[in-house]
Scaffold this motif. Sequence first.
Motif, PDB file in Angstrom:
ATOM      1  N   ARG A   4       0.854  -1.186   0.000  1.00 30.04           N
ATOM      2  CA  ARG A   4       0.000   0.000   0.000  1.00 30.04           C
ATOM      3  C   ARG A   4       0.893   1.240   0.000  1.00 30.04           C
ATOM      4  O   ARG A   4       2.086   1.152   0.335  1.00 30.04           O
ATOM      5  N   PRO A   5       0.315   2.415  -0.330  1.00 28.36           N
ATOM      6  CA  PRO A   5       1.123   3.636  -0.307  1.00 28.36           C
ATOM      7  C   PRO A   5       1.487   4.050   1.121  1.00 28.36           C
ATOM      8  O   PRO A   5       0.863   3.594   2.078  1.00 28.36           O
ATOM      9  N   PHE A   6       2.480   4.924   1.236  1.00 26.78           N
ATOM     10  CA  PHE A   6       2.786   5.582   2.505  1.00 26.78           C
ATOM     11  C   PHE A   6       1.599   6.519   2.795  1.00 26.78           C
ATOM     12  O   PHE A   6       1.183   7.281   1.921  1.00 26.78           O
ATOM     13  N   VAL A   7       1.043   6.433   3.983  1.00 27.45           N
ATOM     14  CA  VAL A   7      -0.143   7.250   4.310  1.00 27.45           C
ATOM     15  C   VAL A   7       0.202   8.227   5.422  1.00 27.45           C
ATOM     16  O   VAL A   7       0.628   7.818   6.503  1.00 27.45           O
ATOM     17  N   GLU A 149      -1.474  -0.076  -6.693  1.00 26.69           N
ATOM     18  CA  GLU A 149      -1.457  -0.732  -8.015  1.00 26.69           C
ATOM     19  C   GLU A 149      -1.535   0.311  -9.141  1.00 26.69           C
ATOM     20  O   GLU A 149      -0.961   0.136 -10.217  1.00 26.69           O
ATOM     21  N   LEU A 150      -2.229   1.431  -8.860  1.00 24.36           N
ATOM     22  CA  LEU A 150      -2.383   2.495  -9.861  1.00 24.36           C
ATOM     23  C   LEU A 150      -1.172   3.431  -9.895  1.00 24.36           C
ATOM     24  O   LEU A 150      -1.185   4.439 -10.581  1.00 24.36           O
ATOM     25  N   GLY A 151      -0.153   3.118  -9.100  1.00 19.80           N
ATOM     26  CA  GLY A 151       1.071   3.921  -9.129  1.00 19.80           C
ATOM     27  C   GLY A 151       1.140   5.008  -8.070  1.00 19.80           C
ATOM     28  O   GLY A 151       2.050   5.828  -8.070  1.00 19.80           O
ATOM     29  N   ILE A 152       0.159   5.030  -7.175  1.00 19.97           N
ATOM     30  CA  ILE A 152       0.133   6.059  -6.117  1.00 19.97           C
ATOM     31  C   ILE A 152       0.933   5.542  -4.917  1.00 19.97           C
ATOM     32  O   ILE A 152       0.555   4.550  -4.295  1.00 19.97           O
ATOM     33  N   LYS A 153       2.038   6.217  -4.634  1.00 18.49           N
ATOM     34  CA  LYS A 153       2.952   5.722  -3.600  1.00 18.49           C
ATOM     35  C   LYS A 153       2.839   6.492  -2.280  1.00 18.49           C
ATOM     36  O   LYS A 153       3.369   6.067  -1.266  1.00 18.49           O
ATOM     37  N   SER A 154       2.202   7.670  -2.316  1.00 22.57           N
ATOM     38  CA  SER A 154       2.004   8.397  -1.050  1.00 22.57           C
ATOM     39  C   SER A 154       0.634   9.066  -1.056  1.00 22.57           C
ATOM     40  O   SER A 154       0.231   9.689  -2.042  1.00 22.57           O
ATOM     41  N   VAL A 155      -0.072   8.890   0.055  1.00 20.03           N
ATOM     42  CA  VAL A 155      -1.420   9.436   0.191  1.00 20.03           C
ATOM     43  C   VAL A 155      -1.466  10.357   1.396  1.00 20.03           C
ATOM     44  O   VAL A 155      -1.048   9.976   2.495  1.00 20.03           O
ATOM     45  N   MET A 156      -1.970  11.556   1.180  1.00 20.51           N
ATOM     46  CA  MET A 156      -2.186  12.469   2.295  1.00 20.51           C
ATOM     47  C   MET A 156      -3.671  12.416   2.642  1.00 20.51           C
ATOM     48  O   MET A 156      -4.516  12.700   1.795  1.00 20.51           O
ATOM     49  N   ALA A 157      -3.990  11.989   3.859  1.00 20.70           N
ATOM     50  CA  ALA A 157      -5.391  11.928   4.276  1.00 20.70           C
ATOM     51  C   ALA A 157      -5.661  13.140   5.166  1.00 20.70           C
ATOM     52  O   ALA A 157      -5.003  13.323   6.181  1.00 20.70           O
ATOM     53  N   ASP A 171      -4.688   0.074  10.974  1.00 24.09           N
ATOM     54  CA  ASP A 171      -3.219   0.163  10.981  1.00 24.09           C
ATOM     55  C   ASP A 171      -2.686   0.644   9.624  1.00 24.09           C
ATOM     56  O   ASP A 171      -1.718   0.089   9.109  1.00 24.09           O
ATOM     57  N   LEU A 172      -3.337   1.660   9.083  1.00 26.07           N
ATOM     58  CA  LEU A 172      -2.996   2.124   7.737  1.00 26.07           C
ATOM     59  C   LEU A 172      -2.371   3.521   7.733  1.00 26.07           C
ATOM     60  O   LEU A 172      -2.262   4.141   6.684  1.00 26.07           O
ATOM     61  N   VAL A 173      -1.977   4.021   8.913  1.00 24.77           N
ATOM     62  CA  VAL A 173      -1.378   5.366   8.966  1.00 24.77           C
ATOM     63  C   VAL A 173       0.084   5.254   9.380  1.00 24.77           C
ATOM     64  O   VAL A 173       0.419   4.579  10.355  1.00 24.77           O
ATOM     65  N   ASP A 174       0.968   5.940   8.633  1.00 23.02           N
ATOM     66  CA  ASP A 174       2.402   5.910   8.939  1.00 23.02           C
ATOM     67  C   ASP A 174       2.843   7.145   9.712  1.00 23.02           C
ATOM     68  O   ASP A 174       3.719   7.076  10.565  1.00 23.02           O
ATOM     69  N   GLU A 175       2.236   8.278   9.393  1.00 21.53           N
ATOM     70  CA  GLU A 175       2.720   9.546   9.951  1.00 21.53           C
ATOM     71  C   GLU A 175       1.536  10.489  10.182  1.00 21.53           C
ATOM     72  O   GLU A 175       0.576  10.474   9.414  1.00 21.53           O
ATOM     73  N   ILE A 176       1.640  11.287  11.229  1.00 20.18           N
ATOM     74  CA  ILE A 176       0.576  12.269  11.508  1.00 20.18           C
ATOM     75  C   ILE A 176       1.188  13.665  11.523  1.00 20.18           C
ATOM     76  O   ILE A 176       2.157  13.914  12.243  1.00 20.18           O
ATOM     77  N   ASN A 177       0.635  14.544  10.692  1.00 25.47           N
ATOM     78  CA  ASN A 177       1.052  15.947  10.694  1.00 25.47           C
ATOM     79  C   ASN A 177      -0.122  16.744  11.231  1.00 25.47           C
ATOM     80  O   ASN A 177      -1.218  16.707  10.669  1.00 25.47           O
ATOM     81  N   LEU A 219       0.776  25.592  16.362  1.00 21.68           N
ATOM     82  CA  LEU A 219       1.903  24.659  16.504  1.00 21.68           C
ATOM     83  C   LEU A 219       1.817  23.640  15.377  1.00 21.68           C
ATOM     84  O   LEU A 219       0.725  23.262  14.961  1.00 21.68           O
ATOM     85  N   MET A 220       2.981  23.186  14.880  1.00 18.52           N
ATOM     86  CA  MET A 220       3.006  22.135  13.866  1.00 18.52           C
ATOM     87  C   MET A 220       3.727  20.937  14.469  1.00 18.52           C
ATOM     88  O   MET A 220       4.883  21.070  14.882  1.00 18.52           O
ATOM     89  N   LEU A 221       3.068  19.809  14.515  1.00 14.41           N
ATOM     90  CA  LEU A 221       3.665  18.616  15.108  1.00 14.41           C
ATOM     91  C   LEU A 221       3.683  17.483  14.094  1.00 14.41           C
ATOM     92  O   LEU A 221       2.746  17.339  13.308  1.00 14.41           O
ATOM     93  N   LYS A 222       4.759  16.699  14.162  1.00 12.22           N
ATOM     94  CA  LYS A 222       4.862  15.520  13.297  1.00 12.22           C
ATOM     95  C   LYS A 222       5.085  14.301  14.193  1.00 12.22           C
ATOM     96  O   LYS A 222       5.934  14.335  15.084  1.00 12.22           O
ATOM     97  N   TYR A 223       4.307  13.263  13.957  1.00  9.60           N
ATOM     98  CA  TYR A 223       4.432  12.018  14.730  1.00  9.60           C
ATOM     99  C   TYR A 223       4.595  10.828  13.785  1.00  9.60           C
ATOM    100  O   TYR A 223       4.047  10.841  12.686  1.00  9.60           O
ATOM    101  N   LYS A 224       5.274   9.814  14.251  1.00 12.52           N
ATOM    102  CA  LYS A 224       5.268   8.510  13.585  1.00 12.52           C
ATOM    103  C   LYS A 224       4.284   7.638  14.356  1.00 12.52           C
ATOM    104  O   LYS A 224       4.253   7.691  15.599  1.00 12.52           O
TER     105      LYS A 224
END
Length: 229
Positions: A4-7, A149-157, A171-177, A219-224
Amino acid sequence: MKKRPFVFLCTGMSLDGKISTAKRIDTRITTDDDRNFLYDLRVPCDAIMMGGRTVILDDPGLTVKSVRRQKQRLALGKTKEPVKVGIVSDISKLKINGDFFNKGDAKKIIFTTERSPKTKINELRKIADIYVYGKQKVNLKKALSKLYELGIKSVMAEGGGELIFSLLKDDLVDEINLKIGDLILGGRNAPTLCDGEGFAGTTAKQVRLISLKRKNSYLMLKYKVKRVN
Ligand SMILES: NC(=O)c1ccc[n+]([C@@H]2O[C@H](COP(=O)([O-])OP(=O)(O)OC[C@H]3O[C@@H](n4cnc5c(N)ncnc54)[C@H](OP(=O)(O)O)[C@@H]3O)[C@@H](O)[C@H]2O)c1
């Protein structure tokens, strides 16, 4: 599991955790309403994903307006604008003449369920790619595999809270901004970053703070997100 893409999530919330008003009217969450946080994160993604209620109520255009950011995308080997992806159980209420379907040049993909009338699906197929993946709710694992499969490697939700809960649950989220504003919206029924049925203490999702930046009014926060397995 299939690839799946990076989400990554990109969501703005008020100081009290709300992502919109109790009446689900799109609103600002900071006093200066600076949108750079959101627009900058649209640059590296292949697709932007939105939940059905957001697509129906807000009808977002999801375009990359600035020429500078469009050029940055092209330099990264991406299309001028990211693909728009809607997770919509029943497509009957979608605004076919609205911004989601008509603003910008991006391809549109709708994942829907058997609740959508077949006539509406055929009508929408003229302007978007439609996949029927589920009886009541969209099967998100299957939808993300299809995007890969359609070539999309990163998805921003971007949200809303129901979609984010389902993505985290599966369990489909890699990172939270996260952008945390300086306004308090309140409202017991206002959507929050993560709604749905919620997690029990033992199943609560664990995250790790990667970075924290301070702007004038937010504030801008980034989490894994910690992997379950
Ligand atoms: N501040 C921000 O950054 C931000 C970003 C995005 C959205 N928002 C706000 O969020 C609000 C909407 O959020 P919301 O939580 O009400 O709705 P949502 O997450 O936008 O959409 C959820 C809907 O999508 C459909 N769906 C289909 N398959 C699903 C699945 N597997 N998991 C979850 N949903 C699925 C469901 O429709 P059915 O119930 O019909 O089955 C569900 O109710 C709006 O007010 C919008 O302005 C804020």
